[in-house]
Design an enzyme around this catalytic site. Structure first.
Site, PDB file in Angstrom:
ATOM      1  N   LYS A 265       1.043  -0.954   0.000  1.00  0.00           N
ATOM      2  CA  LYS A 265       0.126   0.293   0.313  1.00  0.00           C
ATOM      3  C   LYS A 265       0.643   1.133   0.028  1.00  0.00           C
ATOM      4  O   LYS A 265       1.148   1.449   0.484  1.00  0.00           O
ATOM      5  CB  LYS A 265      -1.203  -0.405   1.239  1.00  0.00           C
ATOM      6  CG  LYS A 265      -1.336   1.923   1.283  1.00  0.00           C
ATOM      7  CD  LYS A 265      -2.629   1.245   2.580  1.00  0.00           C
ATOM      8  CE  LYS A 265      -3.632   2.838   3.012  1.00  0.00           C
ATOM      9  NZ  LYS A 265      -4.280   2.860   4.668  1.00  0.00           N
ATOM     10  N   ASP A 270      -2.748  10.135   3.566  1.00  0.00           N
ATOM     11  CA  ASP A 270      -4.245   9.739   3.618  1.00  0.00           C
ATOM     12  C   ASP A 270      -4.840  10.629   4.710  1.00  0.00           C
ATOM     13  O   ASP A 270      -5.148  11.116   5.610  1.00  0.00           O
ATOM     14  CB  ASP A 270      -4.457   9.021   4.431  1.00  0.00           C
ATOM     15  CG  ASP A 270      -5.706   8.057   4.161  1.00  0.00           C
ATOM     16  OD1 ASP A 270      -6.494   8.309   4.099  1.00  0.00           O
ATOM     17  OD2 ASP A 270      -5.335   6.911   4.733  1.00  0.00           O
ATOM     18  N   LYS A 277     -10.062  12.760   8.230  1.00  0.00           N
ATOM     19  CA  LYS A 277     -10.258  12.753   9.452  1.00  0.00           C
ATOM     20  C   LYS A 277     -10.099  13.920  10.333  1.00  0.00           C
ATOM     21  O   LYS A 277      -9.545  15.129   9.828  1.00  0.00           O
ATOM     22  CB  LYS A 277      -8.106  12.066   9.473  1.00  0.00           C
ATOM     23  CG  LYS A 277      -8.257  10.415   8.474  1.00  0.00           C
ATOM     24  CD  LYS A 277      -6.652  10.453   8.333  1.00  0.00           C
ATOM     25  CE  LYS A 277      -6.355   9.127   8.003  1.00  0.00           C
ATOM     26  NZ  LYS A 277      -7.719   8.213   8.520  1.00  0.00           N
ATOM     27  N   ASP A 288       1.175   6.257   5.400  1.00  0.00           N
ATOM     28  CA  ASP A 288       0.860   5.598   4.725  1.00  0.00           C
ATOM     29  C   ASP A 288       1.274   4.703   3.945  1.00  0.00           C
ATOM     30  O   ASP A 288       0.125   3.908   2.832  1.00  0.00           O
ATOM     31  CB  ASP A 288      -0.928   6.262   4.800  1.00  0.00           C
ATOM     32  CG  ASP A 288      -1.748   5.056   5.053  1.00  0.00           C
ATOM     33  OD1 ASP A 288      -1.855   4.026   5.424  1.00  0.00           O
ATOM     34  OD2 ASP A 288      -2.709   5.565   4.370  1.00  0.00           O
ATOM     35  N   ASP A 347     -12.184   7.045   3.548  1.00  0.00           N
ATOM     36  CA  ASP A 347     -11.025   6.662   4.674  1.00  0.00           C
ATOM     37  C   ASP A 347     -10.317   5.052   4.955  1.00  0.00           C
ATOM     38  O   ASP A 347      -9.759   4.981   5.095  1.00  0.00           O
ATOM     39  CB  ASP A 347     -11.330   7.070   5.641  1.00  0.00           C
ATOM     40  CG  ASP A 347     -10.128   7.613   6.389  1.00  0.00           C
ATOM     41  OD1 ASP A 347      -9.032   7.133   6.265  1.00  0.00           O
ATOM     42  OD2 ASP A 347      -9.944   7.750   7.580  1.00  0.00           O
ATOM     43  N   GLU A 349      -9.237   3.832   1.842  1.00  0.00           N
ATOM     44  CA  GLU A 349      -8.884   3.782   0.863  1.00  0.00           C
ATOM     45  C   GLU A 349      -8.401   2.669   0.480  1.00  0.00           C
ATOM     46  O   GLU A 349      -7.482   2.711  -0.715  1.00  0.00           O
ATOM     47  CB  GLU A 349      -8.409   5.790   0.119  1.00  0.00           C
ATOM     48  CG  GLU A 349      -6.794   4.997   0.616  1.00  0.00           C
ATOM     49  CD  GLU A 349      -7.188   5.397   2.368  1.00  0.00           C
ATOM     50  OE1 GLU A 349      -8.048   5.204   3.116  1.00  0.00           O
ATOM     51  OE2 GLU A 349      -4.993   4.812   2.855  1.00  0.00           O
ATOM     52  N   ARG A 351      -7.723  -0.688   0.928  1.00  0.00           N
ATOM     53  CA  ARG A 351      -8.786  -1.115   0.735  1.00  0.00           C
ATOM     54  C   ARG A 351      -8.808  -1.854  -0.740  1.00  0.00           C
ATOM     55  O   ARG A 351      -9.003  -2.401  -1.968  1.00  0.00           O
ATOM     56  CB  ARG A 351      -9.426  -2.236   1.232  1.00  0.00           C
ATOM     57  CG  ARG A 351     -10.778  -1.515   1.596  1.00  0.00           C
ATOM     58  CD  ARG A 351     -11.717  -1.715   2.571  1.00  0.00           C
ATOM     59  NE  ARG A 351     -11.055  -1.436   4.166  1.00  0.00           N
ATOM     60  CZ  ARG A 351     -11.099  -1.278   5.235  1.00  0.00           C
ATOM     61  NH1 ARG A 351     -13.169  -2.289   5.469  1.00  0.00           N
ATOM     62  NH2 ARG A 351     -10.401  -0.631   6.523  1.00  0.00           N
TER      63      ARG A 351
HETATM   64  N1  BES Z   1      -4.158   4.762   6.332  1.00  0.00           N
HETATM   65  C1  BES Z   1      -5.471   4.656   7.407  1.00  0.00           C
HETATM   66  C2  BES Z   1      -4.745   3.456   8.567  1.00  0.00           C
HETATM   67  C3  BES Z   1      -4.346   3.684   9.917  1.00  0.00           C
HETATM   68  C4  BES Z   1      -4.438   3.877  11.188  1.00  0.00           C
HETATM   69  C5  BES Z   1      -2.963   3.822   9.248  1.00  0.00           C
HETATM   70  C6  BES Z   1      -3.063   4.839  12.324  1.00  0.00           C
HETATM   71  C7  BES Z   1      -1.461   4.319  10.218  1.00  0.00           C
HETATM   72  C8  BES Z   1      -2.235   4.337  11.628  1.00  0.00           C
HETATM   73  C9  BES Z   1      -6.326   3.672   7.606  1.00  0.00           C
HETATM   74  O1  BES Z   1      -6.555   4.255   5.395  1.00  0.00           O
HETATM   75  C10 BES Z   1      -7.589   4.549   7.782  1.00  0.00           C
HETATM   76  O2  BES Z   1      -8.164   5.547   7.197  1.00  0.00           O
HETATM   77  N2  BES Z   1      -8.388   3.311   8.020  1.00  0.00           N
HETATM   78  C11 BES Z   1      -9.990   3.347   9.000  1.00  0.00           C
HETATM   79  C12 BES Z   1     -10.920   2.373   7.681  1.00  0.00           C
HETATM   80  C13 BES Z   1     -12.154   2.656   8.040  1.00  0.00           C
HETATM   81  C14 BES Z   1     -12.851   3.705   7.502  1.00  0.00           C
HETATM   82  C15 BES Z   1     -13.063   1.769   7.868  1.00  0.00           C
HETATM   83  C16 BES Z   1      -9.503   3.162  10.729  1.00  0.00           C
HETATM   84  O3  BES Z   1      -8.489   2.032  10.416  1.00  0.00           O
HETATM   85  O4  BES Z   1     -10.302   4.254  10.681  1.00  0.00           O
HETATM   86 ZN    ZN Z   2      -4.793   4.835   4.755  1.00  0.00          ZN
HETATM   87 MN    MN Z   3      -7.783   6.045   5.708  1.00  0.00          MN
END
Ligand code: BES
Ligand code: ZN
Ligand code: MN
Length: 502
Positions: A265, A270, A277, A288, A347, A349, A351
């Site tokens: 990834k 992000d 966020k 990210d 967010d 994204e 996946r």
């Molecule tokens: N890049 C984030 C995940 C992340 C969180 C990486 C903390 C490093 C530290 C990812 O893209 C994300 O935002 N995931 C969301 C998914 C949710 C919207 C289903 C999450 O984990 O909140």
């Molecule tokens: Zn992300």
């Molecule tokens: Mn995200």
């Protein structure tokens, strides 16, 4: 890269270095080599033992100046913890403490006494010490204009009665960890410097240095034309165009199969997109692309070590921005494998870009897939900053990855991927939705989603949101916040385990 050598001798006083280091288990006592050193030092080490200044606890460090009794100016004694709990992490941590102490004294050459009586072979000790030394030498503050910088460690000398295999193991570890540090620099790099285009240039530069390594890069038009509707959507709100980076490594004398597929990834920043966020800690989202950095770093190390395996690496690089052109919640996307996805959260994204990269990697001939991604905040809640989450569709393949994880120091812990979880990624309108609003098992839902795009054959997923970059010191050999280079060592170990001669 560190200069490495090994000297077989019982007389450590002959060694040329700025610091001589050795480890002690808890309770501390002097090994044969350390006792020989103490004779030259006129009993100073025994005095430090009896005054209890030398401590055997993991991460503890004592040192003494040698006042001209040795050509070396200081001696460092590093605690390794209980002898029956000794592992490579104890030595990596000890090596990091010695680096800090040596740099404080402006030294650059470290001699380590290996102890044949420890419960870990001397080559394993040298490997771990080299890893700890290289990793602890990394400077997160590359953007600071301060001068002077602390001295850099340039040379490691291993000393012991038996140094069989020591130099080779250390040399290999230095090579791999140089690439760990390269990955860390990419992860620490801010979004204004490290865009998808710049990440692709780094991969192209790497490929230009090796005959057996190639690199192909696609832009948005090619991504779109290949039917990668999920990948294409994520970057469409950014002025920094997406790139798909495909690297192929054809190792010497590697059979046509297996083909290891690595998918990373590479979200260079992000924001969360339209599902933006909160601003607190959003800056961390420059990291990210830690999965992409791990894949790129591993390819660098695999090429440098000339590992006899066939590998195809796919990096999906995009920037996730809110904008008039950005994809929105409710959008329905068609992925490369023909499946439709309702975007319930922009967010989620990672996946989306990974789905198409996985499909492509399998289509290009990968027999065994592993993807690595900073995918979910939920994995940080579940496992924190030490173990990555590991999930997959094939237990022998997951076991092989778990073994590589333990052997490499990049620890991973398996979570279950039961088909019952799949109902939570079902959508009213499309085949899948990209996020569930249930506040439970978020990392497993994400992995279930990815599994739908991995084609047939073994696949496994590493969620490194907690381990790819740290918010604070881990008090082991990672003593600062910032990038860890997680995954480089693991993926190199995995490639070696699939090669003709690991
Ligand atoms: N890049 C984030 C995940 C992340 C969180 C990486 C903390 C490093 C530290 C990812 O893209 C994300 O935002 N995931 C969301 C998914 C949710 C919207 C289903 C999450 O984990 O909140
Ligand atoms: Zn992300
Ligand atoms: Mn995200």
């Amino acid at each position: 890269m560190l200069k490495i050598s090994a000297t077989s001798t019982v007389d450590p006083s002959a060694v040329e270095a700025d610091a001589i280091a050795f480890g002690v288990t808890d309770p501390p006592k002097l090994s044969k080599g350390a006792s020989a050193l103490d004779d030259v030092l006129e009993g100073r080490l025994k005095s430090l033992l009896s005054s209890k200044e030398i401590k055997g606890g993991r991460g503890k460090l004592a040192f003494t100046h040698t006042h001209g009794l040795l050509s070396t100016s200081r001696v460092c004694v590093a605690g390794l913890g209980k002898a029956n709990q000794l592992d490579s992490d104890a030595l990596r941590t000890a090596a990091a403490r010695v680096v800090a102490s040596t740099r404080a004294g402006s030294g650059s050459r470290i001699a380590w006494l290996l102890d044949g009586a420890l419960g870990l072979g001397v080559a394993e000790q040298a490997r771990a010490i080299t890893e700890g030394t290289t990793i602890a030498s990394y400077d997160h503050g590359a953007w600071k204009t301060v001068d002077p910088r602390p001295s850099a460690i340039e040379e490691l000398v291993f000393v012991g009665e038996d140094t069989d295999g020591v130099a080779a193991a250390a040399q290999r570890a230095a090579e791999v960890c140089t690439w760990v540090n390269h990955a860390r620099r990419l992860v620490d790099s801010p979004g204004n410097e490290l865009t998808p285009v710049v990440l692709a240039e780094d991969a192209e530069n790497l490929a230009a240095q090796h005959d057996r390594l190639t690199c192909m890069v696609w832009g948005p038009d090619q991504i779109e034309a290949a039917g990668m509707g999920a990948f294409a959507a994520v970057g469409q709100g950014s002025v920094n165009e997406s790139r798909m980076i495909v690297m192929r490594w054809q190792g010497p004398e590697a059979p046509a199969e297996p083909v290891l597929g690595l998918v990373g990834k590479g979200i260079t920043f992000d924001t969360g997109g339209i599902s933006i966020k909160p601003s607190s800690r959003m800056a961390d989202m420059k990291g990210d692309m830690a999965g992409a950095a791990a894949v790129l770093g591993a390819m660098g190390a695999i090429a440098a070590l000339d590992i006899s395996a066939n590998i195809i690496a796919v990096i999906a690089a995009s920037e996730n921005m809110p904008d008039g052109e950005a994809y929105r919640p409710g959008d329905i996307l068609t992925a490369m494998n023909g499946k439709t996805i309702e975007v319930t959260n922009t967010d989620a994204e990672g996946r989306l870009v990974m789905a198409d990269a996985l499909t492509y990697c399998r289509e290009q001939g990968a027999t065994h897939l592993v993807d690595i991604a900073t995918l979910t905040g939920a994995i940080v809640t579940a496992l924190g900053d030490f173990y990555a989450g590991l999930m997959g569709n094939d237990q022998p393949w997951v076991d092989q990855i778990a073994a590589a994880a333990e052997a490499s120091g990049d620890h991973a812990w398996q979570l279950p991927l039961h088909s019952t979880y799949r109902r939570h990624i079902g959508s009213t309108y499309a085949d899948f939705k990209n996020s569930s609003d249930l506040r439970q098992a978020g990392s497993i839902y994400a992995a279930s989603f990815l599994s739908e795009f991995a084609g047939s054959g073994p696949w496994a997923h590493l969620d490194i949101a907690g381990t790819g970059h740290l918010d604070r010191s881990r008090d082991d050999y990672f003593t600062e916040a910032g990038a860890t280079g997680y995954g480089v060592r693991l993926l190199v170990e995995l490639a070696a385990s699939m090669s003709k001669e690991p």
